[in-house]
Design an enzyme around this catalytic site. Structure first.
Site, PDB file in Angstrom:
ATOM      1  N   TYR A  98       0.888  -1.156   0.000  1.00 50.29           N
ATOM      2  CA  TYR A  98       0.000   0.000   0.000  1.00 50.29           C
ATOM      3  C   TYR A  98       0.925   1.205   0.000  1.00 50.29           C
ATOM      4  O   TYR A  98       1.888   1.261   0.772  1.00 50.29           O
ATOM      5  CB  TYR A  98      -0.893   0.052   1.238  1.00 50.29           C
ATOM      6  CG  TYR A  98      -1.731  -1.165   1.487  1.00 50.29           C
ATOM      7  CD1 TYR A  98      -2.387  -1.824   0.449  1.00 50.29           C
ATOM      8  CD2 TYR A  98      -1.894  -1.655   2.793  1.00 50.29           C
ATOM      9  CE1 TYR A  98      -3.160  -2.937   0.700  1.00 50.29           C
ATOM     10  CE2 TYR A  98      -2.674  -2.764   3.049  1.00 50.29           C
ATOM     11  CZ  TYR A  98      -3.306  -3.412   1.994  1.00 50.29           C
ATOM     12  OH  TYR A  98      -4.071  -4.507   2.247  1.00 50.29           O
ATOM     13  N   CYS A 101       1.516   2.706   3.514  1.00 54.65           N
ATOM     14  CA  CYS A 101       1.804   1.807   4.641  1.00 54.65           C
ATOM     15  C   CYS A 101       3.191   2.084   5.206  1.00 54.65           C
ATOM     16  O   CYS A 101       4.183   2.069   4.476  1.00 54.65           O
ATOM     17  CB  CYS A 101       1.708   0.366   4.164  1.00 54.65           C
ATOM     18  SG  CYS A 101       2.412  -0.857   5.286  1.00 54.65           S
ATOM     19  N   PHE A 103       5.131   0.247   7.100  1.00 53.61           N
ATOM     20  CA  PHE A 103       6.013  -0.908   6.997  1.00 53.61           C
ATOM     21  C   PHE A 103       6.513  -1.099   5.562  1.00 53.61           C
ATOM     22  O   PHE A 103       7.655  -1.479   5.340  1.00 53.61           O
ATOM     23  CB  PHE A 103       5.296  -2.160   7.494  1.00 53.61           C
ATOM     24  CG  PHE A 103       4.948  -2.104   8.956  1.00 53.61           C
ATOM     25  CD1 PHE A 103       5.937  -2.098   9.926  1.00 53.61           C
ATOM     26  CD2 PHE A 103       3.629  -2.033   9.369  1.00 53.61           C
ATOM     27  CE1 PHE A 103       5.627  -2.040  11.275  1.00 53.61           C
ATOM     28  CE2 PHE A 103       3.302  -1.966  10.708  1.00 53.61           C
ATOM     29  CZ  PHE A 103       4.304  -1.974  11.669  1.00 53.61           C
ATOM     30  N   CYS A 104       5.651  -0.822   4.598  1.00 50.70           N
ATOM     31  CA  CYS A 104       6.075  -0.876   3.191  1.00 50.70           C
ATOM     32  C   CYS A 104       7.124   0.188   2.925  1.00 50.70           C
ATOM     33  O   CYS A 104       8.109  -0.055   2.204  1.00 50.70           O
ATOM     34  CB  CYS A 104       4.878  -0.676   2.266  1.00 50.70           C
ATOM     35  SG  CYS A 104       3.574  -1.917   2.440  1.00 50.70           S
TER      36      CYS A 104
END
Length: 323
Positions: A98, A101, A103-104
């Protein structure tokens, strides 16, 4: 204008409660995975908590733990990097993500810093059709030369072992500090972001305006998700405040930023003259909020700005391969 936005948000939420035809069904796991995409398996208490919040939002909430990714400012005097040896680089890297996001973005900070070319597949968080093939239904997912890796920290560890021959799995005192702060990012820093991003209705709308503009949504999904998602996340942020004993959103964000600067202890980076994995993790999760109201306030009221600017310069331009 702010009052009008607030009225629209609450009307949207009220309509969702009444079973409006415009509402979009979203599974209970969606909210949980987008907020805590790389943490360990959730507890029954957390599952029940998220289910109750989604029931309130009538299944229309979109929780992406982050928002605007602004382009890094690159100067001619950018700090020098040491790219890994070409023979260690993977031939094909595909990131399922995403856009907003945290974490991304942690994974992307690592890839960008080490100049590892990667392709991006933007996942529709409502249907997740792009990752139907995977048993693991969270993001980020990375395919490296055909091998699937899940969970941001695990992805970074695996890539680090591959491209940095001197990066050992055995801990030294320096590595212990690095590991400590990487865990701090996942276990603390990320939890103060959502209450700040969705602190009030105007900030929630600011976040979702970016999310729906850059995410993988149809036209109708964009309209419904922007207002229903912002309304739902406004209330979710209040629950997160209570869950993590946050009494003042901005104060918690400022405290986290100052804690990180104290950890630097006068160094340019935690890694010394160059960033280590902890530097990249902090930078990655903060990058989605940097140019939102919360991120601007953070830089204005704490000492983190100079470190963040150094990180922008040294990470440099994205190594993403544009389609």
């Amino acid at each position: 204008m702010r009052r009008a936005s607030s009225v629209l948000l609450f009307r949207t939420l009220a309509a969702a409660r009444g079973g409006s035809a415009a509402s979009i069904p979203v599974s209970n796991r969606f909210l949980q995975s987008t907020l805590y995409g790389t943490t360990a398996g959730s507890s029954p208490i957390r599952r029940r908590w998220f289910s109750s919040i989604l029931a309130t939002a009538a299944g229309t909430s979109l929780a992406v733990g982050g928002a605007l990714i602004a382009a890094s400012s690159i100067s001619e005097g950018a700090l020098a990097k040491e790219p890994p040896p070409p023979h260690t680089l993977p031939k094909d890297v595909v990131l399922y993500q995403y856009e907003a996001c945290p974490f991304c973005n942690k994974v992307k900070a690592f890839l960008d810093y080490y100049d590892i070319p990667y392709k991006v597949v933007e996942v529709n968080p409502l249907s997740k059709k792009e990752i139907k093939w995977s048993e693991y239904q969270k993001v980020p997912i990375v395919m490296i030369d055909g091998e699937q890796l899940n969970d941001s920290s695990a992805i970074i560890d695996k890539l680090g072992e591959r491209i940095l021959s001197k990066k050992k799995t055995d801990s030294t005192s320096e590595d212990d500090e690095e590991t400590k702060w990487r865990k701090w990012v996942d276990n603390h820093l990320v939890h103060v972001l959502s209450p700040n991003i969705y602190r009030n209705t105007s900030e929630a709308l600011e976040s979702f305006d970016y999310i729906t503009s850059n995410g993988n949504f149809s036209f109708m999904e964009k309209i419904s998700v922007k207002y229903a998602g912002a309304a739902a996340m406004y209330f979710v942020s209040k629950k997160l405040k209570k869950k993590y004993n946050i009494t003042d959103e901005r104060a918690s964000l400022y405290e986290a930023a100052e804690t990180w600067v104290d950890a630097l202890n006068g160094r340019e980076f935690l890694g010394g003259s160059k960033p280590n994995f902890a530097d990249l993790a902090v930078f990655g999760v903060l990058r989605p909020i940097r140019y939102l109201r919360s991120g601007k306030d953070m830089v204005e009221h704490t000492r983190i700005g100079e470190w963040y600017t150094r990180m922008e310069r040294v990470v440099g331009e994205p190594s993403r391969i544009k389609a």
